[in-house]
Each structure stands twice: as structure tokens, then as C-alpha cells.
Design an enzyme around this catalytic site. Sequence first.
Site: not given
Length: 358
Positions: A118, A141, A163, A194-196, A224-225, A277
Amino acid sequence: MAGTFTVTLDLTETPVLLAGGDAEQAEALLAAGARLRVVAPAPGPALAALAEAGRLTLHRRAVLPADLDGVRLCVVALEGAAGEAVAAMARAAGALVSAVAAPPRACRGRASLVGAGPGDPALLTVKAVRALETADVVLYDKLIDPRLLDLAPAAARRIDVGKRCGRHAMSQAAINRLLVAEVRRGGHVVRLKGGDPFVFGRGGEELEALRAAGAAVEVIPGITAALATAARLGLPLTHRGLSRSLHLITAHGREGDVPPHDWRALAAAGGTLAVYMGARTLPRVAEALLAAGMPPATPAIAVENATLPGERRIRRTLADIAAAVAEAAVEGPTLTLIGEVVALAGTEAPAEAARHAA
């Protein structure tokens, strides 16, 4: 020695056979107006997707004489004896023959799709660290912490693919092509996301592109976030008596609008909803959930830049969370959690709580 002569053909509505080949070659023929049939024993996912979309006819086998019935042009993208046999078959059927380079079948390198978590570098997994330490090139990213890039060898090339939700310096298709090109150069290619990689990260598309190119690919998961944000808040995503399910949804669809989720099912599930998002589209998400019957007083919290020094928390109810997020003018990645468990969230970030306790 036979000579060659370049000609230009109008392929509008012309029956064309592509023997072997890949999606890029097929797209070029389709762009020229051809009525395309493709015969390939092992077509890549992108080529299969064109067939599923109805843009061409695909046969997963070797070329047969009947495939050339009515064909004006046969494009041969096969190597060696197989290509020569198809070309001879096409000439015997009275078709023009164009021999093109066969898609590369093997890659000299390997790729790792790595989840960076994250944001907080301390949440990177040990396996992700080891992948970065052996990287020859890193495609990363926009929001990746620069300290993570320092884990790669000094000689490793670092490529910013830019991205970020809603703002991409490079399209996903271009990233896929770059990944394949780098793997074909050889060495270890790390795609740092980023994240997974497989949670709203389009890692599946990158995996398909690399597999179609014959690359060896390893996927290394990241935190993940939703999990990281819940941990920061001291909030259990599932909790006996409050939430027996967890739903991860994106609020950013292909055209930038909210995807058509089953809002009634989400509202009736009674679980925890994690909205990725959704900073800009949160009003439509809240409106859809309210219209589907979710109570207006359902607890909700939006967290910007979770796990980072600039983390911000906006705690409201479903009825007013969207307006509060808009008023806060968030700029960083923002995750919104909705559900009864949100009432269990702490009010301060862990570091802040420790400082105040002292």
C-alpha cells in the site's frame, strides 16, 4: 536466385488466411479491411480474444487445404518446413503468399510481477525484496516509494511507466509490449505494482502478454489497500455478529465511470464493502447503495494515502461520506470502507496514538 517485388493490395472485404501469427499481425490485417481467418495450433490469449470478439475466425490446429478455399492472400507466419508447406499449399490453391516473421517463441529472460503493497516500504514482503535485489530492469508505477527502487542493483535500469488511477503516461497495451520486449532482451524483469498485482492492478493482462510471449513468469503478492487500511484503523474486516463477508469493488470502470455492480446484492449482503479508486465517483457509489436499500446511517470511512506519512481519514456515514471526501479535495489514492465494522475503527493513526499516550 528468386527476386522479390513489393506490391500494395486493397484488402477491403478480402478473404485472408493468417497461418500462425499473433494478435499484432492480425490487427494489421483487420485494419486493412480483411475478412480474416486464422489457423494456429497454439494461439496466444490476445489472438483468442479477437476471435471471441467476433473480429476474426480462429481454428486451433494446423492448416488444411480447405482453409484456402476462396482465399486471395495467405500470410504465412510459420517457420521452417511448416511455413514452406503452407506456402506451397496456398500457391497451389491460387492464392497470393506473403511470408512474415513468425512470432518469437522463446524469451531469454524471466519476469516477476511484484506487489509493492500500500505504500509503506516496511510492508514489502521478503520475497518481493529478493526479486528486486536480483532485477536487471524494474518497470514501476508512478506512486511507488523511491526507497523500494533502491533495493534493486545499482546497474539495474529503472523505467517509470507512469500508471496512476485515471492518469496514465503509458497505456496498458504499451506496458505489456514493453514487458515482453524487455524479457526478450534477457535478464530478470521486475514489474513493480502498487498493492497486489491481481487486485485491480491489471496484473492478469500483463501475465497473459508474458505467457503468450513464452516468458517464465512469477507472481509475488502484495498487501492490498483494503487489508492495510483496515490494519491501520484497527478495524476487523470480518467480525462475528457484524460482518461475515468482504466485498472488494472498483469505482473506476473502463470509461472512467462506475462499473455496473449488483448494488442490491451488495446492499443486502450485510458485509464490509471496500471501494477502490472511488475518490471522484464516490457520490454515484453512495447513491447506488442507498437506492439499493443500504441504510443511510451505515458507518463509512475514506482513507487517503493509507500507511504513508500524509495519511488522512474522513469518517462519516454512507449518507454523507461522498460530500465529505469532495470537500477534503483528496489527491492521493483513497480507499473507502463501508459497513457496520467501521464503527470499530480507531480515531487516530497508530503513531499518533503512541505519541499522545506518551
